[in-house]
Design a protein around this motif. Structure first.
Motif, PDB file in Angstrom:
ATOM      1  N   ASP A  69       0.856  -1.186   0.000  1.00  0.00           N
ATOM      2  CA  ASP A  69       0.000   0.000   0.000  1.00  0.00           C
ATOM      3  C   ASP A  69       0.891   1.234   0.000  1.00  0.00           C
ATOM      4  OD1 ASP A  69      -1.729  -2.175   0.721  1.00  0.00           O
ATOM      5  OD2 ASP A  69      -3.185  -0.695   1.420  1.00  0.00           O
ATOM      6  N   ARG A 138      -6.475   1.361   1.905  1.00  0.00           N
ATOM      7  CA  ARG A 138      -5.700   0.572   2.849  1.00  0.00           C
ATOM      8  C   ARG A 138      -6.604  -0.138   3.856  1.00  0.00           C
ATOM      9  NH1 ARG A 138      -6.619   5.612   3.344  1.00  0.00           N
ATOM     10  NH2 ARG A 138      -6.845   6.680   5.346  1.00  0.00           N
ATOM     11  N   CYS A 156      -2.380  -1.802   7.192  1.00  0.00           N
ATOM     12  CA  CYS A 156      -1.598  -0.874   6.368  1.00  0.00           C
ATOM     13  C   CYS A 156      -1.720   0.559   6.861  1.00  0.00           C
ATOM     14  CB  CYS A 156      -2.027  -0.983   4.901  1.00  0.00           C
ATOM     15  SG  CYS A 156      -1.482  -2.528   4.124  1.00  0.00           S
TER      16      CYS A 156
END
Length: 283
Positions: A69, A138, A156
C-alpha cells in the motif's frame, strides 16, 4: 455493444497526452542508472523515504507475491498528495506503464509517472481482476474492529502512520493508496473484490518522480491476499506474507534533457469570488 468513452479527455498536446518517448527513454537507460538508496521493507511493516525530483523509484517482489500500500506526498508540502479518485478518472482504476499519479487540489499535477511494470501484460483476468489498483484503499484497524470485534494494530493504515512519524506527519496525513501488486475488480453486485496477487519473485513497478517526493509503503499484513481476511473463511495469512524491495535510482543526466517538472494547476482559485477593488471603482 461498445462501451461509452472516458469522461475525462484531452486533445493532442494536452495535459493527458503523455510524452511516451521520454518515459520509454528513461526505461531504456536502465544500465546507466546510479543507485541512491536500496532497502527491503519486512513483512507487516512500513517505511517512508524520499525520492528527489528527476529520480526513479522501483518497488519489487524479491521473494514472490506480496501486496503493498503506497502513499505519496510532495516532500515540501504534504498538503499536496496522491489523489486516488481523480487519478482513477484521469488515468484508470488500475495503473500501468505511462499512467500518471495526480495530486490533490489546488495543485492538480502529476506527482509520479509509471515508467516500468513487469505485470503490464496481465490485463484483465477471467474474473475481471486487474493489477495495481486505485479502487480500494488501505486496510485499517477501525474497519477490522467493526467487522470482527477485535483489535489488530498492524494494518496498512497503522504501518503507514508509524512510517511517516519521523517526517512530522500523522495519521491524518495518511491517505487513499495505490495498491501495488494487488489484483482487484468489481463483482456482479458492483462490489469490490480482492484476489491472490499474480506477482512472482523479481516482478517490479517503477515510478519517475515529477517533483521531490516523500513515499511510504506498507507490506500488507494480508500478504498476497490468497487467504480471506474477513468473513466465514477468514484465516491468518502470515504464511503468505513476504517483504518488498525499494530502490531509488538516479538516471543518466542526458536522459532528462528537455524535461521540466510539471507546474501546479493554472486555475486562479477564485471560485466565483470577485477580486477586491480599490479606488473610485470600488464603490
Amino acid at each position: 455493444m461498445a462501451s461509452p468513452p472516458a469522461a475525462y479527455q484531452a486533445g493532442p498536446g494536452g495535459a493527458l497526452d503523455v510524452d511516451r518517448a521520454f518515459y520509454a527513454r528513461l526505461a531504456r537507460a536502465a544500465g546507466g542508472r546510479e543507485t541512491v538508496e536500496a532497502f527491503t521493507v519486512p513483512i507487516r511493516s512500513g517505511r517512508a523515504w524520499e525520492v528527489p525530483v528527476g529520480h526513479l523509484c522501483r518497488i519489487g517482489t524479491p521473494e514472490g507475491p506480496q501486496v503493498g500500500d503506497l502513499n505519496i506526498w510532495n516532500r515540501h508540502d504534504p498538503r499536496e498528495r496522491l489523489w486516488a479518485s481523480r487519478t482513477r478518472q484521469l488515468q484508470a482504476a488500475h495503473v500501468t506503464t505511462y499512467d500518471r499519479l495526480w495530486s490533490t487540489l489546488p495543485f492538480l499535477r502529476p506527482l509520479a509517472t509509471v515508467t516500468a511494470d513487469t505485470l503490464a501484460d496481465y490485463g484483465t483476468d477471467a474474473e475481471g481482476g486487474r493489477v495495481h489498483d486505485l479502487l480500494g484503499t488501505r486496510c485499517d484497524p477501525y474497519v477490522n474492529r467493526m467487522l470482527t470485534g477485535e483489535d489488530f494494530d498492524f494494518h496498512c493504515h497503522s504501518n503507514l502512520t508509524r512510517a511517516v512519524m519521523g517526517y512530522g506527519l500523522t495519521e491524518f496525513d495518511v491517505h487513499d493508496v495505490l495498491n501495488v501488486f494487488q489484483c482487484t475488480g468489481l463483482n456482479d453486485e458492483d462490489r469490490y473484490f480482492m484476489k491472490a496477487s499474480p506477482a512472482r519473485a523479481g516482478d517490479h513497478i517503477e515510478f519517475f518522480a515529477e517533483t521531490d517526493l516523500l513515499m511510504a509503503l506498507s507490506t500488507c499484513p494480508g500478504g498476497d491476499l490468497s487467504v480471506d481476511l474477513w468473513g466465514p473463511e477468514a484465516g491468518d495469512p502470515l504464511a503468505v506474507c513476504r517483504p518488498l524491495s525499494v530502490e531509488v535510482l538516479r538516471p543518466p543526466r542526458d536522459v532528462l534533457e528537455g524535461w521540466s517538472p510539471p507546474q501546479t494547476a493554472a486555475y486562479a482559485g477564485m471560485h466565483g469570488l470577485r477580486r477586491p477593488q480599490w479606488g473610485e471603482d470600488a464603490f
